[in-house]
Scaffold this active site. Structure first.
Site, PDB file in Angstrom:
ATOM      1  N   ASN A   1       0.753  -1.246  -0.096  1.00 30.39           N
ATOM      2  CA  ASN A   1       0.029   0.091   0.049  1.00 30.39           C
ATOM      3  C   ASN A   1       0.680   1.235  -0.111  1.00 30.39           C
ATOM      4  O   ASN A   1       0.752   2.343  -0.760  1.00 30.39           O
ATOM      5  CB  ASN A   1      -0.787   0.036   1.205  1.00 30.39           C
ATOM      6  CG  ASN A   1      -2.158  -0.915   1.004  1.00 30.39           C
ATOM      7  OD1 ASN A   1      -2.513  -1.319  -0.024  1.00 30.39           O
ATOM      8  ND2 ASN A   1      -2.895  -1.222   2.355  1.00 30.39           N
ATOM      9  N   VAL A   2       1.788   1.159   1.019  1.00 31.13           N
ATOM     10  CA  VAL A   2       2.558   2.576   0.918  1.00 31.13           C
ATOM     11  C   VAL A   2       3.704   2.830  -0.025  1.00 31.13           C
ATOM     12  O   VAL A   2       3.745   3.679  -0.724  1.00 31.13           O
ATOM     13  CB  VAL A   2       3.377   2.613   2.408  1.00 31.13           C
ATOM     14  CG1 VAL A   2       4.443   3.501   2.425  1.00 31.13           C
ATOM     15  CG2 VAL A   2       2.354   2.465   3.504  1.00 31.13           C
TER      16      VAL A   2
ATOM     17  N   SER B   1       7.676 -11.415  -5.781  1.00 31.36           N
ATOM     18  CA  SER B   1       6.889 -10.329  -6.399  1.00 31.36           C
ATOM     19  C   SER B   1       7.634  -9.934  -7.684  1.00 31.36           C
ATOM     20  O   SER B   1       7.208  -8.902  -8.325  1.00 31.36           O
ATOM     21  CB  SER B   1       6.767  -9.232  -5.523  1.00 31.36           C
ATOM     22  OG  SER B   1       6.022  -9.531  -4.428  1.00 31.36           O
TER      23      SER B   1
ATOM     24  N   ARG C   1      14.333   4.097  13.787  1.00 30.81           N
ATOM     25  CA  ARG C   1      13.674   5.546  14.523  1.00 30.81           C
ATOM     26  C   ARG C   1      14.305   5.915  15.797  1.00 30.81           C
ATOM     27  O   ARG C   1      14.447   7.122  16.218  1.00 30.81           O
ATOM     28  CB  ARG C   1      12.225   5.355  14.641  1.00 30.81           C
ATOM     29  CG  ARG C   1      11.451   5.295  13.640  1.00 30.81           C
ATOM     30  CD  ARG C   1      10.004   4.931  13.799  1.00 30.81           C
ATOM     31  NE  ARG C   1       9.055   4.661  12.636  1.00 30.81           N
ATOM     32  CZ  ARG C   1       8.026   4.120  12.547  1.00 30.81           C
ATOM     33  NH1 ARG C   1       7.496   3.639  13.507  1.00 30.81           N
ATOM     34  NH2 ARG C   1       7.615   4.004  11.369  1.00 30.81           N
TER      35      ARG C   1
ATOM     36  N   CYS D   1       3.100   6.428  11.838  1.00 35.31           N
ATOM     37  CA  CYS D   1       2.141   7.298  11.162  1.00 35.31           C
ATOM     38  C   CYS D   1       1.182   8.237  12.253  1.00 35.31           C
ATOM     39  O   CYS D   1       0.990   9.470  11.684  1.00 35.31           O
ATOM     40  CB  CYS D   1       1.265   6.229  10.339  1.00 35.31           C
ATOM     41  SG  CYS D   1       0.571   4.771  11.116  1.00 35.31           S
TER      42      CYS D   1
ATOM     43  N   GLY E   1      -3.168   0.892   8.279  1.00 33.97           N
ATOM     44  CA  GLY E   1      -2.174   1.073   9.166  1.00 33.97           C
ATOM     45  C   GLY E   1      -1.567  -0.351   9.361  1.00 33.97           C
ATOM     46  O   GLY E   1      -0.493  -0.446   9.389  1.00 33.97           O
TER      47      GLY E   1
ATOM     48  N   PRO F   1     -20.064 -16.753   9.049  1.00 32.61           N
ATOM     49  CA  PRO F   1     -19.258 -16.620  10.193  1.00 32.61           C
ATOM     50  C   PRO F   1     -18.123 -15.335  10.000  1.00 32.61           C
ATOM     51  O   PRO F   1     -17.579 -15.453   8.819  1.00 32.61           O
ATOM     52  CB  PRO F   1     -18.556 -18.073   9.930  1.00 32.61           C
ATOM     53  CG  PRO F   1     -19.439 -18.893   9.494  1.00 32.61           C
ATOM     54  CD  PRO F   1     -19.966 -17.943   8.258  1.00 32.61           C
TER      55      PRO F   1
ATOM     56  N   LYS G   1       5.749   4.267  20.691  1.00 37.02           N
ATOM     57  CA  LYS G   1       6.289   4.705  19.600  1.00 37.02           C
ATOM     58  C   LYS G   1       5.884   6.332  19.602  1.00 37.02           C
ATOM     59  O   LYS G   1       6.738   6.994  19.416  1.00 37.02           O
ATOM     60  CB  LYS G   1       5.862   4.382  18.372  1.00 37.02           C
ATOM     61  CG  LYS G   1       6.500   2.755  18.040  1.00 37.02           C
ATOM     62  CD  LYS G   1       5.675   2.112  16.919  1.00 37.02           C
ATOM     63  CE  LYS G   1       6.144   0.740  16.633  1.00 37.02           C
ATOM     64  NZ  LYS G   1       5.493   0.143  15.429  1.00 37.02           N
TER      65      LYS G   1
ATOM     66  N   HIS H   1      -6.212   8.249   9.845  1.00 37.70           N
ATOM     67  CA  HIS H   1      -6.235   7.914  11.318  1.00 37.70           C
ATOM     68  C   HIS H   1      -6.611   9.444  12.306  1.00 37.70           C
ATOM     69  O   HIS H   1      -6.135  10.513  11.706  1.00 37.70           O
ATOM     70  CB  HIS H   1      -4.503   7.961  11.917  1.00 37.70           C
ATOM     71  CG  HIS H   1      -3.947   6.620  11.618  1.00 37.70           C
ATOM     72  ND1 HIS H   1      -4.729   5.506  10.822  1.00 37.70           N
ATOM     73  CD2 HIS H   1      -2.777   6.362  11.799  1.00 37.70           C
ATOM     74  CE1 HIS H   1      -3.688   4.536  10.840  1.00 37.70           C
ATOM     75  NE2 HIS H   1      -2.493   4.966  11.372  1.00 37.70           N
TER      76      HIS H   1
ATOM     77  N   ASN I   1      -3.127   8.414   6.624  1.00 39.68           N
ATOM     78  CA  ASN I   1      -1.980   7.649   7.216  1.00 39.68           C
ATOM     79  C   ASN I   1      -1.082   7.169   6.104  1.00 39.68           C
ATOM     80  O   ASN I   1       0.076   6.931   6.414  1.00 39.68           O
ATOM     81  CB  ASN I   1      -2.463   6.653   8.238  1.00 39.68           C
ATOM     82  CG  ASN I   1      -3.545   5.579   7.566  1.00 39.68           C
ATOM     83  OD1 ASN I   1      -4.418   5.939   7.293  1.00 39.68           O
ATOM     84  ND2 ASN I   1      -3.024   4.401   7.458  1.00 39.68           N
TER      85      ASN I   1
END
Length: 344
Positions: free
Chosen positions: A13-14, A40, A99, A130, A161, A182, A214, A242, A315
């Site tokens: 996605n990102v 991929s 980070r 994010c 996310g 279900p 975080k 978000h 996000n």
């Protein structure tokens, strides 16, 4: 002469959003390469009006690549980012792998652009979580004006996310509810359709989750280590966007009107704050947009110098892909990086 850019994790996605944003913003790239895992290879992804075939990250030579936008997850980043950086390619990493490394700058360009110069220690720059990215964009101008003492934030985080699997699970479960099939929980710990889950990432010894930790650690690193931050992170049945309910205590007086005007002028912020029906922003409104939206700005009468506000952002964009591209733009704008082909 433009830059050569690689996107690692281009099928996610990102990664796909990074490709879109590079093209949208006219990043000065002469060549863009899509990378992912071996399974991929050959998959096609779009970059503007071009179609790129995915190559294998594990066998790609980065020696002539200027910037790698890394969105392949923390495990892969820990293995590959140092190797890529050692080849002279600057890695801008969207995972949590680096980070909290003191030798790796953690950057939101609207908040701490000067810190980007520290990237030369490891050739790695970290992109924040994010939910932290949008929070600090909104906090920065207020902290500069009145000095924040304490922040209490409750997040309402969309399923994107958690990646494509999270989005698929919300869709599948919602459909199952309507047709009385279900409902099975795979990606999340409990059913997410028509429910909220106060649990994102793993639990830590003190009872908070890693996601909550975080937000605290990253806000302190980017904004001010003296700020006290506490967070409750909640997953909600929203596909993209978000939201955060933020309570702030300041050292110095600040009114809601003053805060509103400051945020209206602040980079990356867009204030939509009318005290009327629909005079605020929801995640649906923010999806596909670049701004950090701020609504419901009001004074908190229970503490001295307190404010409440509602903060919403896409996000996948400001929380991930957009901020990563903005960091690359910052490197270029400050002349901190030159195209290797030009240098040769």
């Amino acid at each position: 002469m433009g830059f050569k850019i690689a996107i690692a994790g281009a099928t996610g996605n990102v990664g796909r959003e990074m490709l879109n944003i590079l093209e949208e913003r006219g990043f000065p790239a002469d060549e863009v390469v899509a990378l992912a895992s071996r399974r991929s290879v050959g998959t096609e992804v779009s970059y503007g009006d071009k179609t790129l075939k995915v190559k294998d990250l594990a066998t790609y030579d980065f020696s002539d690549t200027d910037i790698c936008l890394m969105s392949a997850g923390g495990t892969i980043s820990k293995e590959w980012s140092p190797k890529i950086g050692a080849q002279g390619c600057v890695v801008i990493d969207n995972s949590s792998a680096f980070r909290y490394d003191i030798d790796v700058p953690l950057i939101v360009p609207e908040v701490n652009p000067d810190a980007v110069e520290g990237f030369t220690k490891k050739n790695i720059i970290a992109n924040p979580n994010c939910s932290t990215a949008q929070l600090v964009v909104a906090l920065k101008p207020l902290h500069d004006k009145a000095t924040i003492k304490r922040v209490v934030v409750s997040t309402y985080q969309s399923v994107s996310g958690a990646g494509k699997e999270g989005m698929d699970e919300l869709f599948t479960q919602t459909r199952a509810v309507f047709v009385a099939d279900p409902v099975e929980a795979k990606k999340f710990t409990k059913r997410i359709a028509f429910n909220v889950i106060p649990h994102i990432d793993e639990f830590m010894e003190d009872g908070q989750t890693k996601e909550e930790w975080k937000v605290t650690a990253e806000t302190k690193k980017m904004l001010d280590p003296k700020i006290k931050v506490t967070c409750t992170a909640v997953r909600v049945p929203v596909f993209i966007g978000h939201s955060e309910a933020v309570n702030i205590e300041f050292e110095n007086p600040i009114t809601a009107d003053e805060a509103r005007e400051l945020l209206r002028e602040a980079p990356g912020c867009l204030v939509i704050d009318k005290r009327e029906d629909a005079g605020y922003v929801t995640p649906l409104d923010a999806a596909g947009e670049d701004a950090t939206y701020i609504s419901r700005i009001r004074e908190d009468s229970t503490i001295d110098n307190g404010l409440n506000m509602w903060v919403v952002s896409d996000n996948l964009r400001k929380g991930a892909a957009l901020n990563t591209v903005q960091i690359a733009e910052l490197l270029v704008a400050r002349g901190l990086i030159q195209p290797k082909k030009q240098a040769a």
